[in-house]
Design a protein around this motif. Structure first.
Motif, short mmCIF file in Angstrom:
data_model
loop_
_atom_site.label_atom_id
_atom_site.label_comp_id
_atom_site.label_asym_id
_atom_site.label_seq_id
_atom_site.Cartn_x
_atom_site.Cartn_y
_atom_site.Cartn_z
N ARG A 147 9.44 -6.12 -18.69
CA ARG A 147 8.78 -7.34 -19.13
C ARG A 147 7.86 -8.21 -18.57
NH1 ARG A 147 13.72 -6.92 -22.35
NH2 ARG A 147 14.88 -8.01 -20.89
N GLN A 148 8.48 -8.35 -17.15
CA GLN A 148 7.42 -9.29 -16.29
C GLN A 148 6.20 -8.48 -16.10
OE1 GLN A 148 9.48 -11.41 -13.29
NE2 GLN A 148 11.44 -10.43 -13.84
N ALA A 149 6.50 -7.16 -16.01
CA ALA A 149 5.17 -6.33 -15.73
C ALA A 149 4.26 -6.67 -16.72
CB ALA A 149 5.24 -4.82 -15.49
N LEU A 150 4.63 -6.48 -18.07
CA LEU A 150 3.82 -6.72 -19.24
C LEU A 150 3.22 -7.97 -19.38
CD1 LEU A 150 2.87 -5.54 -21.68
CD2 LEU A 150 4.81 -6.15 -22.93
N SER A 151 3.97 -8.96 -18.86
CA SER A 151 3.49 -10.36 -18.58
C SER A 151 2.16 -10.37 -17.88
CB SER A 151 4.39 -11.37 -18.66
OG SER A 151 3.88 -12.70 -18.42
N SER A 152 2.23 -9.89 -16.56
CA SER A 152 1.38 -9.73 -15.76
C SER A 152 -0.11 -8.97 -16.26
CB SER A 152 1.92 -9.16 -14.40
OG SER A 152 0.92 -9.10 -13.60
N ALA A 153 0.16 -7.71 -16.91
CA ALA A 153 -0.76 -6.98 -17.23
C ALA A 153 -1.72 -7.88 -18.43
CB ALA A 153 -0.22 -5.71 -18.28
N GLN A 154 -0.98 -8.55 -19.06
CA GLN A 154 -1.54 -9.21 -20.23
C GLN A 154 -2.61 -10.26 -19.70
OE1 GLN A 154 1.86 -9.87 -22.86
NE2 GLN A 154 0.99 -8.18 -24.30
N TRP A 171 0.80 -1.05 0.09
CA TRP A 171 0.24 -0.03 -0.12
C TRP A 171 0.76 1.23 -0.03
CZ3 TRP A 171 -0.08 3.78 3.89
CH2 TRP A 171 -1.13 4.64 3.84
N LEU A 172 2.06 1.29 0.74
CA LEU A 172 2.83 2.45 0.98
C LEU A 172 3.35 2.95 -0.43
CD1 LEU A 172 3.75 4.38 3.16
CD2 LEU A 172 5.61 3.08 3.49
N ALA A 173 3.92 1.75 -1.16
CA ALA A 173 4.52 1.83 -2.43
C ALA A 173 3.72 2.28 -3.41
CB ALA A 173 5.10 0.28 -2.92
N ALA A 174 2.51 1.93 -3.36
CA ALA A 174 1.46 2.38 -4.32
C ALA A 174 1.03 4.02 -3.95
CB ALA A 174 0.14 1.74 -4.18
N VAL A 175 1.03 4.53 -2.91
CA VAL A 175 0.55 5.84 -2.41
C VAL A 175 1.80 6.73 -2.90
CG1 VAL A 175 0.39 7.33 -0.35
CG2 VAL A 175 -1.04 5.00 -0.49
N LEU A 176 2.96 6.28 -2.43
CA LEU A 176 4.18 7.07 -2.63
C LEU A 176 4.67 7.10 -4.12
CD1 LEU A 176 6.11 6.72 0.68
CD2 LEU A 176 4.67 8.52 0.16
N TYR A 177 4.14 6.37 -4.86
CA TYR A 177 4.96 6.10 -6.33
C TYR A 177 5.21 7.33 -7.09
CZ TYR A 177 5.56 4.97 -11.20
OH TYR A 177 5.98 4.73 -12.42
N VAL A 184 3.27 0.10 -18.75
CA VAL A 184 4.28 -0.56 -18.88
C VAL A 184 4.81 -0.35 -20.32
CG1 VAL A 184 5.24 -3.06 -19.10
CG2 VAL A 184 3.78 -2.29 -17.20
N ARG A 185 4.01 -0.18 -21.19
CA ARG A 185 4.40 -0.10 -22.66
C ARG A 185 5.16 1.09 -22.71
NH1 ARG A 185 3.52 -4.35 -25.99
NH2 ARG A 185 2.05 -5.60 -25.68
N ASP A 186 4.61 2.17 -22.14
CA ASP A 186 5.25 3.68 -21.99
C ASP A 186 6.81 3.48 -21.56
OD1 ASP A 186 4.90 6.57 -22.27
OD2 ASP A 186 5.48 6.39 -20.31
N GLY A 187 6.80 2.63 -20.41
CA GLY A 187 8.15 2.58 -20.00
C GLY A 187 9.10 2.05 -20.91
N LEU A 188 8.73 0.70 -21.48
CA LEU A 188 9.47 0.09 -22.21
C LEU A 188 9.86 0.82 -23.69
CD1 LEU A 188 7.68 -3.41 -22.47
CD2 LEU A 188 10.15 -2.86 -21.46
N ILE A 242 2.24 -4.74 -11.03
CA ILE A 242 2.50 -3.30 -10.69
C ILE A 242 3.69 -3.10 -10.15
CG2 ILE A 242 1.31 -1.56 -9.25
CD1 ILE A 242 -1.40 -2.84 -9.94
N ALA A 243 4.09 -4.11 -9.07
CA ALA A 243 5.38 -3.70 -8.31
C ALA A 243 6.41 -4.13 -9.49
CB ALA A 243 5.49 -4.82 -7.38
N HIS A 244 6.79 -4.97 -10.04
CA HIS A 244 7.63 -4.99 -11.28
C HIS A 244 7.66 -3.87 -12.08
CE1 HIS A 244 9.33 -8.63 -11.01
NE2 HIS A 244 8.21 -9.64 -10.92
N HIS A 245 6.44 -3.12 -12.48
CA HIS A 245 6.55 -1.88 -13.22
C HIS A 245 7.11 -0.88 -12.39
CE1 HIS A 245 4.50 2.11 -14.01
NE2 HIS A 245 5.15 1.73 -15.27
N ALA A 246 6.84 -0.64 -11.23
CA ALA A 246 7.58 0.47 -10.46
C ALA A 246 8.92 0.36 -10.22
CB ALA A 246 6.80 0.64 -9.10
#
Length: 280
Positions: free
Chosen positions: A77-84, A16-22, A95-99, A54-58
């Protein structure tokens, strides 16, 4: 704080803290703190869960900020796999914006453009206006860096229209900076200066350190050599403080060029050597 929460078994709190402070940690350029926090969140998410993606993306985006592109790409890439897997258009767009940013930075323009376009498509499928604005801005920045300045203007203006409607001042600063760089490419220096000045103002008022360091380097590229020294020196100190390797290299290159124009060849050579010795 994330480590403290994890140590006491408060896994849910760490996530939760990671999401709030991202966003705060990214905008304020607390990259090392962000990496610790997001890594803790990653460690305490369930394998196969959307939260893990979400954590992999961050983690991936933070590593990109720190100039660790290969590690960043693996997490993304792992975040993209999760999203899909979870059919999350929201996460996929981010994630694609980051890639795309990773590929742009490494000169892989064709794959970067594909990722930018897919990020925009995912944002539109999700009906998420803010992500659509981000994706359009990223696509505009990409076209600008490729020299497609008129196409860049089209995307950046559309992004600006969206952001004016939803009132996201943080993204406005990024759009101003991108418009400034695009007008530099079009050799419309007066317009470039106005947009870059607005970007720098937004960055400082909003305490957006990530934007400030890039805007300082952008501005240094269009002013006189004497003025450029001040802008790039500010960018250099800021980049060192926050650990932003890419902007550190840009600052060294800008200082080298300014010193060359002023006839300070020894200093110019020293900055070029410093830039070459910085890995990002």
């Amino acid at each position: 704080m994330g480590a403290h929460a994890a140590a006491f078994g408060l896994e849910r709190h760490a996530v939760w803290l990671a999401a709030v402070l991202y966003r705060y940690l990214d905008v304020a350029a607390h990259y090392e703190d962000a990496l610790v926090l997001h890594s803790n969140a990653l460690a305490f998410t369930d394998p196969g869960s959307l939260a893990r993606g979400i954590a992999h993306h961050a983690v991936g985006w933070t590593l990109f900020r720190l100039g660790r592109a290969d590690e960043a790409a693996e997490h993304l890439r792992q975040a993209l796999s999760s999203a899909q897997d979870h059919r999350s258009d929201l996460l996929e767009s981010a994630v694609r914006d980051g890639l795309a940013s990773v590929h742009d930075r490494s000169g892989r323009r064709s794959s970067a453009r594909k990722q930018h376009e897919l990020a925009l498509a995912a944002a539109r499928r999700a009906g998420h206006t803010h992500l659509e604005g981000i994706a359009l801005c990223g696509l505009g920045e990409h076209h600008s860096s490729c020299g497609d300045h008129q196409e860049a203007l089209q995307h950046l203006r559309e992004s600006g229209r969206i952001i004016r409607e939803i009132g996201d001042g943080g993204l406005s600063g990024r759009i101003f900076a991108a418009l400034g760089r695009t007008y530099v490419g079009l050799r419309r220096t007066d317009e470039a200066a106005r947009y870059l000045q607005r970007a720098l103002h937004f960055a400082r008022v909003g305490r957006n350190t990530s934007l400030e360091v890039s805007a300082l380097n952008d501005f240094g590229a269009i002013v006189t050599a004497a003025e450029a020294l001040d802008h790039h020196e500010q960018a250099l100190e800021l980049a060192k403080r926050i650990g932003h390797r890419h902007e550190l290299v840009r600052a060294h290159h800008g200082l080298a060029e300014a010193h060359r124009q002023l006839g300070n060849h020894t200093k110019a050579a020293a900055h070029l050597e410093a830039a070459d010795s910085t890995h990002w």
